[in-house]
Structure formats: C-alpha cells, structure tokens
Design a protein around this motif. Structure first.
Motif, mmCIF file in Angstrom:
data_model
loop_
_atom_site.group_PDB
_atom_site.id
_atom_site.type_symbol
_atom_site.label_atom_id
_atom_site.label_comp_id
_atom_site.label_asym_id
_atom_site.label_seq_id
_atom_site.Cartn_x
_atom_site.Cartn_y
_atom_site.Cartn_z
ATOM 1 N N LYS A 180 -13.466 4.994 3.492
ATOM 2 C CA LYS A 180 -12.400 4.905 2.496
ATOM 3 C C LYS A 180 -12.478 3.552 1.785
ATOM 4 C CE LYS A 180 -10.321 8.874 3.150
ATOM 5 N NZ LYS A 180 -11.222 9.464 4.157
ATOM 6 N N CYS A 223 0.844 -1.201 0.000
ATOM 7 C CA CYS A 223 0.000 0.000 0.000
ATOM 8 C C CYS A 223 0.874 1.243 0.000
ATOM 9 C CB CYS A 223 -0.901 0.019 1.229
ATOM 10 S SG CYS A 223 -2.084 -1.344 1.313
ATOM 11 N N LYS A 224 0.434 2.276 -0.709
ATOM 12 C CA LYS A 224 1.158 3.538 -0.729
ATOM 13 C C LYS A 224 1.046 4.223 0.631
ATOM 14 C CE LYS A 224 0.320 4.268 -5.661
ATOM 15 N NZ LYS A 224 -0.328 5.142 -6.677
ATOM 16 N N PRO A 225 2.067 4.945 1.037
ATOM 17 C CA PRO A 225 2.022 5.632 2.339
ATOM 18 C C PRO A 225 0.841 6.602 2.402
ATOM 19 C CG PRO A 225 4.249 5.637 1.453
ATOM 20 C CD PRO A 225 3.365 5.144 0.354
ATOM 21 N N ARG A 226 0.089 6.520 3.468
ATOM 22 C CA ARG A 226 -1.035 7.434 3.718
ATOM 23 C C ARG A 226 -1.345 7.391 5.206
ATOM 24 N NH1 ARG A 226 -6.392 4.990 4.104
ATOM 25 N NH2 ARG A 226 -6.311 2.740 3.742
ATOM 26 N N GLY A 227 -2.285 8.180 5.619
ATOM 27 C CA GLY A 227 -2.761 8.076 6.991
ATOM 28 C C GLY A 227 -3.429 6.723 7.148
ATOM 29 N N SER A 228 -2.691 5.743 7.643
ATOM 30 C CA SER A 228 -3.161 4.356 7.609
ATOM 31 C C SER A 228 -4.441 4.149 8.401
ATOM 32 C CB SER A 228 -2.064 3.425 8.131
ATOM 33 O OG SER A 228 -1.682 3.813 9.441
ATOM 34 N N ASP A 281 -6.847 6.475 8.552
ATOM 35 C CA ASP A 281 -7.888 7.308 7.955
ATOM 36 C C ASP A 281 -8.767 6.396 7.101
ATOM 37 O OD1 ASP A 281 -9.449 9.317 6.906
ATOM 38 O OD2 ASP A 281 -7.945 9.972 5.459
ATOM 39 N N THR A 336 -0.606 -3.757 3.784
ATOM 40 C CA THR A 336 -0.165 -2.697 4.692
ATOM 41 C C THR A 336 1.234 -3.027 5.216
ATOM 42 O OG1 THR A 336 -2.444 -2.307 5.377
ATOM 43 C CG2 THR A 336 -0.709 -1.434 6.808
#
Length: 638
Positions: free
Chosen positions: A406, A395-400, A402, A413
């Motif tokens: 979504k 998974c691309k880095p994001r507010g995991s 959040d 992850t």
C-alpha cells in the motif's frame, strides 16, 4: 486372528460357567448325587453365543469393521513411525550428496554459482529499471512467473555452520559471507574487521565508535530499557545491526532493516551474526508492520530524509510506534554545530532541518525528552488528549494494518479513542516477560475476529504441547544450534512464545491472505512481519536455522505452486537446517514428494494425539552441499 480366538474361548468359558450356576444350585438342593443332566436349550444357547463372537471377531479383523479400516487407511497413506534416522547434527566438511537411486519426484538441479546470494525481490539488475524517486528502486520488485528460478540456490564453497550465540554476535566465517567491501568502507567506524578466515564485529557504529554498549547506556539513562517496559524496537537503516545485537543483552528484540545497496551484505551479516533483520527501505510503500507495534525506534545516521515529502517518513514511523514509545535520532542534523563541515552542509541548512523535525514531532504528539551531543530522544504521548493537531492532516479511516504494497500517505495515523487523559491509547501493556502470556489488548478489546480471551489461552496451552512434541522429535530444538527461527504462519504467536529463550529468536510471519494477528504478536513482546508466500521473502539465502510451517500449504494450495514455496524455503534455510511442517496428511504427502527432489531428508510423524488424527508432522533436514564441488554439479537455471 489368534487374539480374537483366545478372547472368544475365554468369553465362551465365562458364559458357560455363568449359565451353569443355577443348575449347580438345583443339583445341590434336589439331587445330592449330582446326576441331573443339562438342559438341551441352555447347551444350544451357549454354542450359539460362542459362534457369534467368533464370527464377529473374524469380520472386524478382516478390515471391514469401521474403526479398524480407518486406522488401516491412515497407515497406508503415511509412514508415521517415530524415527531415529534423521541426523540433525552438523557436518561442516561433508560435501558428498547421496542421491536416491530411484527418485519418485522431479529432481531439482543446483542453480549457477552466480546465484549464491540471490534475493529474488531485491535483485540489483531488476531494481535499476525502476524510478529512484523516494527509493522506489530499492523496494520489493519480484520476478514474473516466467523469470522465477526452478533450481536450488548453492551455498558458497567452504560454507560452515555459523558460530553459536553469543560468539556469533562477534564472529562470522568469511566463507559464509565472502564480501570485504564493508571492512574498507567502514574501517574507521569500527563496524567490521577481517581477521584470518573470520570477520570480527567490535560492536561499533558510525555514531557510536566507542561501542554499542556505551551508546545504549546513554539511551537507558532516559528510556526505561532495563525494567521490561521496552521490548520491541525498530532500527531503520541498521548497517550490520550492531545496535540490535547489543540490545539483545537488554532483553530487547530489535527488527533491523537496510536496503540491498552498494554497502554489500549488511543484512546478510546481521543474520549471520544471529540478529533479527530483513532487507527493507523507507520508500513509497508502507513498512510491513502493524500500527502500534514497536516500543521504540531509532535512526543512527541512517540518512533517511525525515523532512522530505512533508514528513511522510516520520509519519510512517509514528504509525508503527506505540503510544508512550520512544524515537531516537543520532546523526544529521543533531549536533550540527560540531559536524556541519564534515557533513559538507551549511549551518543554516542543518539548523532549519532540525527545526522542521521538531515541528513535525509536535504535530505527531511527540515530546523531546533529551538532547545531548549526537543524540536526541523524543517520546510519543500516551494519547492525544493534550495534543494540538490539524484534523485535515489525519489519515482517513481504513484498515490501518492493511499495508502490504500500500502506498505511504502524508497523513497522521490517529490515536485509538480513550476515555481519560491518563489512559494509554490502544491499551496498556504489562512489562516483559509478563506480557508474553498476558491477554493482549487487541484481544481483550475484541479487535481480532474470532479470537476471545478463552481461545487465546487455549491456543497458548496447545502450542506448549506442540513444542514439547517437537523437542521429543528433535532434541536440538530450544538449543543454541537453532538461533534464527521462522514461523511461516504465526497465528497468535503461540509457537514463538512457547519457544522463547535468549538462545533463539523467532521471525513471526503473518501471511497477507490469512487472518491479521500481527498486532497481537507485537503486543506479546514478539516480532514479526507481513508476507505473501507466493513471493520471495526479503532476506538473503541461508539465513534461518529452523523453519516452522503450520498449515501454510493448506492456506496456499489454491493460491500458488507448492514447488515455488518449497524452493523459497530451501533458499533461505541453512545447509543442515531443519523444517517442521504441520498440516493435513494429504497435503503433506504432496509436500513430501516435492521435497524428495530437493536434497532434503524427510520423515512423517504422527500427531501427538495418535495415528487417527489426520493432521501429521513432517520433519525435513536440508542436506549439506555447496556450489562448485565435484558431485555437486552447477548449471544455469532452468
């Protein structure tokens, strides 16, 4: 006024005596007869001081003094006396409604009896308008503003306060959940039986017809359930949550979920039994839980297509599973050689499905630890040092965390970074109950903005103080009378930690518009969920005994209607259930006015530190009333 006069008289007398000491000495030395007269100057000084303090006292008493004017104003704004007139005890057969003679607020009418089991965001009629692909139609679909009900959801006729735990685990009043379909559909699987005026839950399940205890004993031969290593669990497709009910005996809190589908009232039965559960489904959006939340997860014939969408559902379970956690699969395709004919599938199909699951598990860094009979157990590795992963599938880095509404992604992850092969990614947890008050890794690593080790420890002390104050107000708090408890704005979980007991459990709700602290709550060994209080909660009516609303209305005062939030609270609160509000006095006065039209009895209480603190405690008790009874008129929603 009298007290000021007495103080002034005392003060003048004291000053008079002090001023005359030198004179008396002089008289004794130079005039033994004592005939020397007082100095006119000293007499005027004493009279002047007495007059000054008399006038000062009268001025303060009049209300113009700063300190007393504040106290007087707070007293005017809120009736904050300690009270004894709220009745927290149950009255199962009392259906009379005592309406105020002169209501000061809008009086909310009962909804039509057809809304007795109303779940606003999971209603069947609305659900059928959405696609069936990936269970989208079973996900949350909340009504638009113009379709919201502005009435009170009625309890069914004959409603009774549930049995106290642990009896409630095995027995439920038929009048509270008058649905018999499961007793027919699952008759041979030992789920639930109907006897007289109660349902009985023998503790069985589709994959454990001999009872949940025997099934859990087998799991415990591989998974360290007994020593406190496993505290939080996820049950996907839970049925009536018998697995979660019996895990509570092992001091494990299971978050159970199932969709609202043709198996009528599964989650309602679970909550009526006193077991944590929500309406939910693995569909197209993320589960409302943070990453690395659960110590274990299980699927007992949950019929989730784990290999569909390139393993997306298994990847979502991996996201919420803690490094070192366990995943249990009992049911298809495990033990396919025995059941392929009953399941009406070919050997080749089932064999291929199990092979695909094991390949996905390897990609996720899960190791199969056990397979015997109907059960397979996998363990997630503590970090990714020994894993072979395809970086293109990460998974691309994001507010995991959040995750609210979504879209679920077909990606893995990543583990948090570690410095050695033995380090637990994300931080190692102490065994329960030590981990309840130990510093959570997310805090010690500085991952929660504005929260340090010191502020966390202070928060724990504060909530112990608050909960002790609540128990003085309502002696039933902390007893089995309030089994299902909800904290609507849980913060760091201090309220639930201070209340922790086998007699009750707390659903810690972290509002999506506030600070994200849900990961900390799970690291403490508590359970919870993300939610937006502008919408309906994913539960049936009458499923919580006690609700705690700390700062909820200050948080949402510019976001949505107080009325909508309070009506939703009324929907999910049991008759004769209680609510504790903690908020600014101005906010609570608005809340109290609305609640006055909702068949709630309310009383304002001072903050523990005294009447000058602007934060107050409002306590409410929902009256007992049911639909379809004379004096409890029902009408269509307005």
């Amino acid at each position: 006024m009298e007290i000021y006069k007495q103080l002034n008289i005392f003060y003048c007398s004291l000053v008079d005596r002090v001023l005359w000491v030198p004179t008396l000495i002089m008289v004794s030395k130079h005039n033994p007869s004592g005939n020397k007269k007082r100095s006119p100057l000293s007499i005027f000084a004493v009279i002047g001081l007495c007059c000054f303090f008399y006038i000062l006292g009268a001025w303060q008493r009049s209300g113009f003094g700063k300190g007393d004017s504040i106290a007087l104003e707070v007293t005017k704004q809120a009736d904050c006396s300690i009270f004894t007139n709220l009745n927290f005890e149950t009255h199962h057969n009392d259906v009379e409604i005592v309406e105020p003679s002169k209501p000061k607020a809008q009086v909310f009418k009962p909804c039509d009896v057809k809304y007795t089991d109303y779940t606003p965001c999971q209603e069947q009629d609305r659900a059928m308008k959405f696609p069936r692909d990936n269970m989208i139609y079973r996900e949350r679909h909340c009504p638009p503003e113009e379709e919201k009900l502005h009435c009170l959801i009625p309890a069914p006729k004959g409603y009774m306060t549930p049995f106290e735990w642990p009896k409630s685990r095995d027995y439920v009043h038929y009048a509270n959940v008058p649905h018999k379909s499961l007793t027919v559909e699952k008759a041979v699987q030992n789920w639930v039986q109907f006897k007289g005026n109660v349902f009985k839950f023998p503790g069985g399940g589709t994959m454990f017809p001999q009872g949940a205890d025997a099934y859990i004993d087998e799991l415990a031969s591989v998974i360290p359930i007994a020593d406190g290593s496993v505290r939080t669990a996820l049950d996907t497709g839970c049925g009536v949550a018998s697995w979660g009910a019996y895990m509570l005996k092992r001091n494990v809190l299971a978050m159970s979920f199932a969709p609202r589908d043709n198996h009528e009232a599964q989650v309602q039965f679970a909550l009526e039994r006193g077991v944590p559960a929500v309406i939910g489904v693995l569909g197209s959006i993320n589960l409302p839980y943070p990453t690395r939340a659960f110590d274990m997860a299980q699927c007992s014939r949950c019929l989730i297509p784990w290999t569909a969408n390139d393993g997306m559902y298994l990847m979502e379970v991996d996201r919420v599973l803690r490094p070192g956690g366990y995943w249990v699969l009992s049911g298809p395709p495990i033990n396919w050689k025995t059941y392929y004919q009953i399941w009406k599938r070919t050997k080749e199909d089932l064999k291929a499905e199990q092979k695909k699951i094991e390949e996905l598990a390897e990609q996720l860094c899960w190791e199969k630890k056990y397979e015997k009979g109907d059960i397979a157990i996998f363990r997630k590795k503590v970090n990714d040092k020994s894993c072979r992963r395809n970086s293109a599938n990460m998974c691309k880095p994001r507010g995991s965390d959040d995750v609210w509404y979504k879209k679920m992604e077909t990606c893995i992850t990543p583990f948090p970074k570690v410095s050695s092969a033995s380090e637990v990614a994300g931080g190692e947890l102490k065994k329960f109950p030590a981990r309840l008050f130990a510093v959570p890794p997310r805090i010690s690593k500085g991952l929660v903005e504005g929260v340090s080790v010191e502020t966390y420890q202070e928060d724990n002390k504060l909530w112990k103080k608050h909960v002790n104050a609540y128990k003085r107000i309502n002696r039933l708090i902390g007893t089995a009378r309030y089994r299902n408890v909800m904290d609507m704005n849980a913060g760091l979980g201090g309220f639930a930690a201070a209340l922790e007991s086998p007699k009750s459990w707390v659903m810690n709700v972290v509002p999506t518009i506030g600070k994200d602290t849900l990961g900390v709550i799970y690291e403490r060994g508590l359970i919870g969920i993300y939610h937006d209080w502008c919408e309906g909660f994913s539960t049936y009516p009458r499923t919580y005994d006690l609700m705690h609303a700390n700062g909820v209305f200050s948080l949402y005062q510019d976001k949505c209607s107080f009325e909508d939030i309070l009506l939703e609270m009324d929907r999910i609160l049991r008759p004769e259930g209680a609510v504790i509000f903690r908020d600014d006095v101005d906010v609570l006065n608005k809340v109290r006015k609305i609640a006055g039209g909702m068949r709630w009895d309310t009383k304002m209480n001072d903050h523990e530190d005294g009447p000058l603190v602007p934060e107050k405690i409002l306590v409410a008790v929902k009256q007992y009333w049911v639909g379809g009874i004379k004096g409890n008129s029902t009408s269509s929603a307005e």
